[in-house]
Motif scaffolding. Structure first.
Motif, short mmCIF file in Angstrom:
data_model
loop_
_atom_site.label_atom_id
_atom_site.label_comp_id
_atom_site.label_asym_id
_atom_site.label_seq_id
_atom_site.Cartn_x
_atom_site.Cartn_y
_atom_site.Cartn_z
N SER A 179 -0.47 0.33 -11.00
CA SER A 179 0.61 -0.20 -11.83
C SER A 179 1.77 0.79 -11.90
O SER A 179 2.94 0.38 -11.93
CB SER A 179 0.10 -0.53 -13.24
OG SER A 179 -0.50 0.59 -13.85
N ALA A 180 1.46 2.10 -11.89
CA ALA A 180 2.54 3.10 -11.88
C ALA A 180 3.35 2.99 -10.59
O ALA A 180 4.58 3.04 -10.61
CB ALA A 180 1.97 4.50 -12.04
N PHE A 181 2.64 2.80 -9.48
CA PHE A 181 3.30 2.62 -8.17
C PHE A 181 4.25 1.41 -8.24
O PHE A 181 5.41 1.48 -7.83
CB PHE A 181 2.20 2.43 -7.11
CG PHE A 181 2.67 2.00 -5.75
CD1 PHE A 181 3.71 2.65 -5.10
CD2 PHE A 181 2.04 0.94 -5.09
CE1 PHE A 181 4.13 2.25 -3.84
CE2 PHE A 181 2.45 0.54 -3.83
CZ PHE A 181 3.50 1.19 -3.21
N MET A 182 3.77 0.33 -8.80
CA MET A 182 4.56 -0.90 -8.86
C MET A 182 5.72 -0.78 -9.86
O MET A 182 6.86 -1.17 -9.58
CB MET A 182 3.65 -2.06 -9.27
CG MET A 182 4.34 -3.38 -9.35
SD MET A 182 3.45 -4.64 -8.43
CE MET A 182 4.58 -5.99 -8.60
N GLY A 185 -3.72 0.22 -2.86
CA GLY A 185 -3.06 -1.04 -2.54
C GLY A 185 -3.07 -2.04 -3.67
O GLY A 185 -4.08 -2.26 -4.33
N ASN A 186 -1.91 -2.65 -3.92
CA ASN A 186 -1.79 -3.76 -4.87
C ASN A 186 -1.64 -5.06 -4.09
O ASN A 186 -0.93 -5.09 -3.08
CB ASN A 186 -0.55 -3.60 -5.75
CG ASN A 186 -0.61 -2.35 -6.62
OD1 ASN A 186 -1.69 -1.89 -6.99
ND2 ASN A 186 0.55 -1.78 -6.91
N SER A 241 -4.78 -1.96 -7.92
CA SER A 241 -5.91 -1.04 -7.81
C SER A 241 -5.57 0.22 -8.60
O SER A 241 -4.44 0.39 -9.03
CB SER A 241 -6.17 -0.66 -6.35
OG SER A 241 -6.47 -1.80 -5.60
N GLY A 242 -6.58 1.08 -8.75
CA GLY A 242 -6.33 2.41 -9.31
C GLY A 242 -6.20 2.47 -10.82
O GLY A 242 -5.86 3.52 -11.37
N THR A 278 0.82 -1.23 0.00
CA THR A 278 0.00 0.00 0.00
C THR A 278 0.85 1.26 0.00
O THR A 278 2.02 1.25 0.38
CB THR A 278 -0.93 0.05 1.23
OG1 THR A 278 -0.13 0.03 2.40
CG2 THR A 278 -1.90 -1.11 1.25
N THR A 279 0.21 2.33 -0.43
CA THR A 279 0.83 3.66 -0.38
C THR A 279 -0.29 4.68 -0.22
O THR A 279 -1.45 4.38 -0.51
CB THR A 279 1.64 3.94 -1.67
OG1 THR A 279 2.29 5.20 -1.56
CG2 THR A 279 0.77 3.96 -2.91
#
Ligand SMILES: [Zn+2]
Length: 448
Positions: free
Chosen positions: A191-194, A110-111, A182-183, A93-94
């Motif tokens: 996906s950008a977060f990951m 959260g992913n 998510s998102g 999560t972030t």
């Protein structure tokens, strides 16, 4: 050196020629385990959370994205328990700060990520399969109303879970990551977060299979029903170093030989080998008009990624509030999923991931030698960094052919072909003892 006279006979290239490669029995048996009832149970449960909007509640235990994330994590935990400790999972999560467009206030993003660690400690390659858990109503800012998202993207998320269920009971030298993000609907946030994290931490991701909308077989506009084809979207030009890449591609005529296109071709060949009655239709575009998907986040961060999507999308169901109008049922409901089609599309992912994760690494520094003017083709390469290959395949196709037409095995690291390098495209793959090929790499011109 290979005897040229023999090769002249073998190499009469015909547009329809295909080299038949035996199935790996382990992969064939995993493919048989893909179960439409299992896929249906995942989608039914996802829909039962009412909405999976990224901006819905993360604390309600029954309704909203929080409940959905916890459930997906619990499924991965269940598979992990049966994996002998090799599958691990986490809710990553972030806090996402609002962008003023699709997110009004800070949200907990959260992913759900499960990692099947590779068994070879010297093999750091990662192959990643992704779907998006979040859904949406027509209004992207609606946090509470029903958004079943059975197909978009319950179907992709179900494929991710089913691959994890089956593959976590097997071992692979390379690592496989299964993720439901998510998102996506809010702007590819998860996906950008990951992908940014993967880039910052230098993850060696060799391929990303993004599954988004893979379970419905018909378009109500055209009355087409089709559950024997699936689209794979690939980019021609990688985003990093665009100018430099474009110049090289122009000079060598490699417009359709990006890593993303190689991955699309690999899916087509592997799917053809393991999944009956399913044809991969390669679409030479990053995505559909007006649309995007999570593969773009990976592409933007320099990773090789493709989008897998059903052949005919139905726009009375996507991003539509559940309602009846003029006798037409709108909304992304589970009754519109063709679970046999979803089974085949899941099997396509599974066979591709398994073949990649069992393969040796790609051949290093492949070259087509250009020191002399000659009507022969001289290729050289060196052994991969990962694994011990049984040998290599040299791939050949005419410059106008979308697919490889010939596949020649050698245990050497050079090959001389009785055909002009000017008239064909070439690729080289490493191949394991059990017949699993790496992604192809394209030989670049070299003097020796
Ligand atoms: Zn989607």
């Amino acid at each position: 050196m290979i005897k040229l006279t023999a090769l002249f006979l073998v190499l009469s290239i015909c547009a329809e020629a295909q080299t038949i490669i035996d199935k790996d029995p382990e992969i064939a048996s995993m493919v048989k385990e893909v179960n439409p009832d299992s896929l249906k149970s995942y989608i039914t449960t996802m829909v039962s959370f009412g909405t999976r909007s990224t901006i819905s509640s993360v604390t309600d235990s029954k309704r909203g994205i929080g409940a959905a994330r916890n459930w997906a994590l619990s499924k991965f935990q269940e598979f992990a328990a049966a994996s002998g400790g090799r599958l691990t999972c986490v809710l990553d999560t972030t806090t996402y700060q609002p962008d003023g467009q699709r997110v009004a206030g800070p949200i907990n993003l959260g992913n759900v990520v499960a990692t099947l660690k590779g068994t070879d400690p010297n093999d750091h390659r990662i192959f990643l399969i992704s779907g998006h858990l979040d859904s949406r109503k027509t209004s992207i800012m609606d946090q509470t109303g029903d958004a079943p998202g059975a197909n978009d993207d319950g179907s992709g998320s179900a494929a991710v879970l089913e691959c994890a269920r089956i593959m976590s009971r097997h071992t692979f030298p390379a690592t496989i990551i299964f993720v439901t993000v998510s998102g996506e609907e809010q702007g590819l946030l998860g996906s950008a977060f990951m992908a940014k994290k993967a880039k910052a931490q230098n993850w060696d991701i060799e391929a990303v299979l993004n599954n988004d909308i893979i379970g419905s077989n018909n378009s109500s506009e055209t009355n087409i029903i089709n559950n024997t084809q699936v689209r794979v979207f690939s980019e021609a030009l990688p985003i990093p170093d665009l100018d430099k890449q474009a110049k090289m591609i122009r000079a060598l005529g490699l417009e359709n030989d990006s890593k993303s296109r190689q991955l699309a071709r690999y899916l087509k060949e592997t799917g053809g080998r393991y999944v009956d009655n399913l044809d991969v239709v390669m679409i030479y575009r990053p995505d559909r008009f007006l649309r995007g998907g999570d593969h773009l986040s990976y592409q933007e961060n320099g990773f090789t990624a493709v989008r897998i999507t059903e052949m005919n999308e139905n726009f009375t169901r996507q991003h539509q509030d559940v309602r009846k109008e003029n006798g037409i049922q709108y909304g992304d409901l589970p009754e519109f999923i063709d679970f046999e089609y979803l089974r085949k599309n899941t099997a396509l992912n599974l066979s591709t991931l398994a073949n990649l994760a069992k393969s040796p690494g790609v051949p290093q520094s492949p070259k087509v030698l250009t020191a002399d003017l000659t009507n022969l083709t001289n290729l050289t390469w060196s052994a991969p960094l990962e694994g011990k290959p049984k040998g290599y395949y040299v791939l050949i196709r005419e410059t106008t052919s979308p697919v490889w037409q010939k596949k020649i095995f050698t245990s050497e690291t050079t090959m001389t072909l009785p055909m002009s390098k000017d008239n064909y495209f070439f690729g080289v793959q490493s191949v394991s003892e059990t017949g699993n090929e790496s992604l192809p790499v394209i030989p670049l011109p070299g003097r020796r």
